[in-house]
Write an enzyme that holds these catalytic residues in place. Structure first.
Site: not given
Ligand code: UD1
Length: 416
Positions: A22-23, A92, A116, A121, A123-124, A303, A395
């Site tokens: 998936k990732n 995300r 989430c 989490r 996104v900077d 994970d 998911r």
């Protein structure tokens, strides 16, 4: 809404095929937006997240065909440079379209991901990287607008290794003028495969498998055809089930991506053998309590932290699990405790006291990996466990109940 009903303690045996990662596939699907033509990706897992990404690519104007595990993405029809809140809030990884759209079209509007189930989490790092490449980044009504008709190569250093920010910034930098260097880049196999794919498309990225990526910008990329690597997190989940419940073989797995996990499982008392594309795992006679600390690759993956905790519930003694990546990714603990686990939490450190046997109960999924840990615990428990809200597991795991059923487990999906 579906739930799983599991009858625990059934010995596992047989073989299971591991799906594409998936990732890895999510950024690869975004990378297809960089080419003016049809990119083909094979071994694509049929997940809720891949379906969400398909919807997003279609909204952006790409033509997408998904047939029998193969995806065709036509980037020549892209005409709407926007990722809406409705999709980004559910996944995300939608944020991954920022880099390629900015790089190729000089403009993109992407909703901020928002909250989430665990942690803020941010996104900077993604935004800092885009700014360093020369983009003008502003926030308006929950949306990030990034513009920059000609990006320039830059030296970027991430304070912390981030999978998403590395992938996103690489996808923007491949079409920038000049050379970019990314220091403290993520080197998860998913990012390595993304870079390999971009190189197949004509990009010039060196330093793959290291923490420093160098990207010499090119003027255009062309479509390619590629097969997704095996999902090491799905594989790790099945390996832990094997250690607890029976002798199983994983097909289409990549042992080298799981070395740290395999080492830890061996410390726990498991024995395994590997051959190219396969891992044979034997049930441990007794599960030894072993501590785990999550780290960036090649360390123990966050994970698999929740699933490890489920395994440790049946261990002979006390173990400690520390998550250094996400300090509050522990929503599975109260649910595991409903099954009779004895887990306490202080900050980002969980202490698990092994119990003789978990006992079936009704529990609720809270995120993808937490759901996997509850399924593992249910398979290990006495009696019946009902796991609700399993849309989370859909998911990230492809038909997990069918895969466990082929291994002799008793797990069924029911609609409630
Ligand atoms: C990816 C994975 C997710 C995994 C995580 C860590 C995908 C689709 N998801 O998520 O399954 O759990 O890697 O291995 O691949 N951070 C910041 N600012 C940023 C970005 C990240 O502070 O701009 C922090 C995060 O809060 C976290 C750490 O960096 O503490 C690592 O996060 P990151 O690697 O970016 O995770 P994701 O890419 O979101």
């Amino acid at each position: 809404m579906d739930k799983f009903i599991i009858q625990g303690k059934k010995p596992l045996k047989g073989e299971v095929d591991i799906s594409g990662a998936k990732n890895a596939v999510l950024p690869m699907m975004s990378a297809a937006l960089l080419a003016n033509g049809v990119t083909t990706i094979h071994k694509v897992p049929d997940l809720r997240d891949t379906r969400t990404m398909i919807r997003l690519l279609e909204m952006i104007g790409a033509e997408v065909e998904f047939d029998n595990g193969s995806l065709k993405i036509d980037g020549s029809t892209v005409n709407k440079l926007e990722a809406p809140y409705e999709l980004v809030k559910t996944m995300r990884a939608s944020f991954y379209v920022m880099g390629p759209l900015l790089g190729r079209f000089g403009k993109v509007k992407v909703s901020l991901p928002g909250g989430c189930a665990w942690g803020p989490r941010p996104v900077d790092f993604h935004l800092m990287g885009m700014e360093k490449l020369g983009a003008d980044v502003t926030l308006n009504q929950g949306y990030i607008l990034a513009t920059g008709s000609s990006l320039n190569g830059a030296h970027i250093r991430f304070e912390y290794s981030s999978v998403g920010a590395t992938g996103n910034v690489v996808m923007a930098a491949v079409l920038a003028k000049g050379t970019s260097v990314i220091e403290n880049a993520a080197r998860e196999p998913d990012i390595v495969q993304l870079c390999e794919m971009l190189n197949m498309m004509g990009a010039k990225i060196t330093g793959l498998n290291t923490n420093i990526l160098t990207i010499d910008g090119v003027t255009e990329l062309h479509p390619t055809e590629i097969t997704v690597i095996p999902d090491r997190i799905e594989a790790g989940t099945f390996l832990m089930a094997g250690v607890a419940l029976g002798d199983i073989t994983l097909n289409h797995a990549e042992p080298s991506h799981l070395q740290t996990v395999l080492d830890k499982l061996e410390e726990c008392g498991a024995s395994y053998t590997t051959e190219p594309g396969k891992i044979h795992m034997k049930k441990a006679d007794k599960i030894i309590a072993i501590d785990v600390t999550t780290e960036v690759y090649p360390g123990f993956p966050t994970d698999l932290q929740a699933q490890w905790m489920a395994l440790m519930c049946s261990a002979n003694g006390e173990s400690v699990v520390t998550d250094t990546i996400y300090h509050d990714r522990f929503t599975h603990i109260p649910e595991l405790n409903r099954l009779g686990a004895k887990i306490s939490l202080h900050d980002n450190v969980a202490t698990i006291e092994g119990v003789k046997s978990l006992k079936g109960a009704q529990v609720m999924s809270t995120d993808i990996r937490a759901s996997a840990s509850l399924i593992l615990a249910g398979l290990m428990a006495d009696g019946q466990t009902d796991v609700s809200r399993i849309y989370h597991i859909d998911r990230g795991y492809e038909k997990i109940e069918n895969k466990f059923s082929t291994l002799n487990a008793e797990i069924i999906r029911v609609s409630v």
